[in-house]
Design a protein around this motif. Sequence first.
Motif, PDB file in Angstrom:
ATOM      1  N   SER A  32       4.466  -5.694   4.534  1.00 46.17           N
ATOM      2  CA  SER A  32       3.802  -4.402   4.342  1.00 46.17           C
ATOM      3  C   SER A  32       4.800  -3.298   4.003  1.00 46.17           C
ATOM      4  CB  SER A  32       3.023  -4.013   5.598  1.00 46.17           C
ATOM      5  OG  SER A  32       3.908  -3.586   6.619  1.00 46.17           O
ATOM      6  N   GLY A  33       6.053  -3.666   3.817  1.00 42.41           N
ATOM      7  CA  GLY A  33       7.072  -2.663   3.531  1.00 42.41           C
ATOM      8  C   GLY A  33       7.372  -1.797   4.743  1.00 42.41           C
ATOM      9  N   GLY A  34       7.111  -2.338   5.927  1.00 43.06           N
ATOM     10  CA  GLY A  34       7.390  -1.608   7.150  1.00 43.06           C
ATOM     11  C   GLY A  34       6.306  -0.639   7.578  1.00 43.06           C
ATOM     12  N   THR A  35       5.171  -0.656   6.904  1.00 50.73           N
ATOM     13  CA  THR A  35       4.113   0.303   7.235  1.00 50.73           C
ATOM     14  C   THR A  35       3.143  -0.198   8.297  1.00 50.73           C
ATOM     15  OG1 THR A  35       2.675  -0.478   5.460  1.00 50.73           O
ATOM     16  CG2 THR A  35       4.174   1.346   4.947  1.00 50.73           C
ATOM     17  N   TRP A  36       3.161  -1.495   8.599  1.00 51.95           N
ATOM     18  CA  TRP A  36       2.212  -2.048   9.559  1.00 51.95           C
ATOM     19  C   TRP A  36       2.855  -3.198  10.296  1.00 51.95           C
ATOM     20  CZ3 TRP A  36      -0.250  -6.986   9.265  1.00 51.95           C
ATOM     21  CH2 TRP A  36      -1.227  -7.195  10.258  1.00 51.95           C
ATOM     22  N   ARG A  37       2.659  -3.239  11.586  1.00 51.38           N
ATOM     23  CA  ARG A  37       3.123  -4.347  12.411  1.00 51.38           C
ATOM     24  C   ARG A  37       1.996  -4.693  13.372  1.00 51.38           C
ATOM     25  NH1 ARG A  37       7.875  -6.773  13.996  1.00 51.38           N
ATOM     26  NH2 ARG A  37       7.940  -7.556  16.123  1.00 51.38           N
ATOM     27  N   PRO A  38       1.512  -5.937  13.316  1.00 51.94           N
ATOM     28  CA  PRO A  38       0.452  -6.313  14.250  1.00 51.94           C
ATOM     29  C   PRO A  38       0.996  -6.347  15.675  1.00 51.94           C
ATOM     30  CG  PRO A  38       1.240  -8.241  13.078  1.00 51.94           C
ATOM     31  CD  PRO A  38       1.923  -7.055  12.469  1.00 51.94           C
ATOM     32  N   SER A  85      -3.694  -9.170   0.627  1.00 49.15           N
ATOM     33  CA  SER A  85      -2.352  -8.603   0.592  1.00 49.15           C
ATOM     34  C   SER A  85      -2.214  -7.689   1.788  1.00 49.15           C
ATOM     35  CB  SER A  85      -2.112  -7.828  -0.704  1.00 49.15           C
ATOM     36  OG  SER A  85      -2.962  -6.718  -0.761  1.00 49.15           O
ATOM     37  N   VAL A  86      -0.988  -7.374   2.133  1.00 50.46           N
ATOM     38  CA  VAL A  86      -0.750  -6.523   3.290  1.00 50.46           C
ATOM     39  C   VAL A  86      -0.721  -5.084   2.811  1.00 50.46           C
ATOM     40  CG1 VAL A  86       0.731  -6.081   5.274  1.00 50.46           C
ATOM     41  CG2 VAL A  86       0.584  -8.376   4.328  1.00 50.46           C
ATOM     42  N   ASP A  87      -1.900  -4.553   2.535  1.00 51.40           N
ATOM     43  CA  ASP A  87      -2.035  -3.162   2.129  1.00 51.40           C
ATOM     44  C   ASP A  87      -2.686  -2.396   3.250  1.00 51.40           C
ATOM     45  OD1 ASP A  87      -0.994  -3.526  -0.426  1.00 51.40           O
ATOM     46  OD2 ASP A  87      -2.947  -4.134  -1.218  1.00 51.40           O
ATOM     47  N   VAL A  88      -2.013  -1.374   3.697  1.00 48.61           N
ATOM     48  CA  VAL A  88      -2.560  -0.531   4.749  1.00 48.61           C
ATOM     49  C   VAL A  88      -3.330   0.587   4.078  1.00 48.61           C
ATOM     50  CG1 VAL A  88      -1.972   0.942   6.688  1.00 48.61           C
ATOM     51  CG2 VAL A  88      -0.621  -1.093   6.227  1.00 48.61           C
ATOM     52  N   GLU A  89      -4.589   0.773   4.490  1.00 49.09           N
ATOM     53  CA  GLU A  89      -5.390   1.843   3.906  1.00 49.09           C
ATOM     54  C   GLU A  89      -4.827   3.180   4.344  1.00 49.09           C
ATOM     55  OE1 GLU A  89      -9.523   1.301   4.694  1.00 49.09           O
ATOM     56  OE2 GLU A  89      -9.480  -0.776   4.032  1.00 49.09           O
ATOM     57  N   GLU A 106       9.109   3.918   9.049  1.00 48.43           N
ATOM     58  CA  GLU A 106       8.781   2.575   9.517  1.00 48.43           C
ATOM     59  C   GLU A 106       9.817   1.567   9.040  1.00 48.43           C
ATOM     60  OE1 GLU A 106       6.518   1.610  11.725  1.00 48.43           O
ATOM     61  OE2 GLU A 106       5.968   3.704  11.970  1.00 48.43           O
ATOM     62  N   ARG A 107      10.296   1.740   7.826  1.00 45.87           N
ATOM     63  CA  ARG A 107      11.342   0.848   7.321  1.00 45.87           C
ATOM     64  C   ARG A 107      12.634   1.015   8.105  1.00 45.87           C
ATOM     65  NH1 ARG A 107      10.031   1.774   0.906  1.00 45.87           N
ATOM     66  NH2 ARG A 107       8.301   0.297   0.807  1.00 45.87           N
ATOM     67  N   LEU A 108      12.950   2.265   8.460  1.00 47.31           N
ATOM     68  CA  LEU A 108      14.134   2.523   9.275  1.00 47.31           C
ATOM     69  C   LEU A 108      13.972   1.860  10.644  1.00 47.31           C
ATOM     70  CD1 LEU A 108      16.843   3.972   9.793  1.00 47.31           C
ATOM     71  CD2 LEU A 108      15.505   5.964  10.515  1.00 47.31           C
ATOM     72  N   LYS A 109      12.793   1.978  11.220  1.00 50.02           N
ATOM     73  CA  LYS A 109      12.530   1.355  12.522  1.00 50.02           C
ATOM     74  C   LYS A 109      12.674  -0.166  12.434  1.00 50.02           C
ATOM     75  CE  LYS A 109       8.348   1.314  14.528  1.00 50.02           C
ATOM     76  NZ  LYS A 109       7.141   1.832  15.179  1.00 50.02           N
ATOM     77  N   ALA A 110      12.176  -0.756  11.357  1.00 47.72           N
ATOM     78  CA  ALA A 110      12.293  -2.206  11.183  1.00 47.72           C
ATOM     79  C   ALA A 110      13.758  -2.618  11.046  1.00 47.72           C
ATOM     80  CB  ALA A 110      11.491  -2.652   9.954  1.00 47.72           C
ATOM     81  N   ALA A 111      14.533  -1.833  10.317  1.00 45.91           N
ATOM     82  CA  ALA A 111      15.959  -2.148  10.152  1.00 45.91           C
ATOM     83  C   ALA A 111      16.693  -2.040  11.485  1.00 45.91           C
ATOM     84  CB  ALA A 111      16.584  -1.220   9.116  1.00 45.91           C
TER      85      ALA A 111
END
Length: 146
Positions: A32-38, A85-89, A106-111
């Motif tokens: 999701s490019g870091g925009t969503w994490r289940p 696809s992992v698209d967040v509305e 979110e990408r920074l948090k994932a990194a």
Amino acid sequence: MRRGSVPSLLLSALLDGPAHGYELMDRLEAASGGTWRPSPGSVYPLLQSFVDSGLVVGGEDDGRKIFSLTDAGRERALERRDGESVDVERDPDDEHNSGPLRIEMERLKAAARQLTSSGATSEQTQEAIAAVRNARQVLYRILMDQ
């Protein structure tokens, strides 16, 4: 995340190979490019339901429960992968305001999460802390220039 799409996405994430629940959450977050994490509260019950329905088998590796697709699970995942696809509305107005910034946060948090889980050295951790601290200070400077 669209209602009902998480099971398909989770099953499709297993197409990349066997994994434990947190690794699957990482895969979906990356997709999701870091925009969503289940959440674990949604992933683990779904994995158990996949096991119960014969789509996934559970095993163990270094004390962790690892999940793998069965032939039926692989077939189902391939069928569903093409349509999902992992698209967040998002709110369309949010794109002009904080949407892109939120994605980068979110990408920074994932990194950062990856750095801390990869066994980074103390020096690497201190370097990461300095980079995040610097970014925060830059954001406050931008606010002061308004």
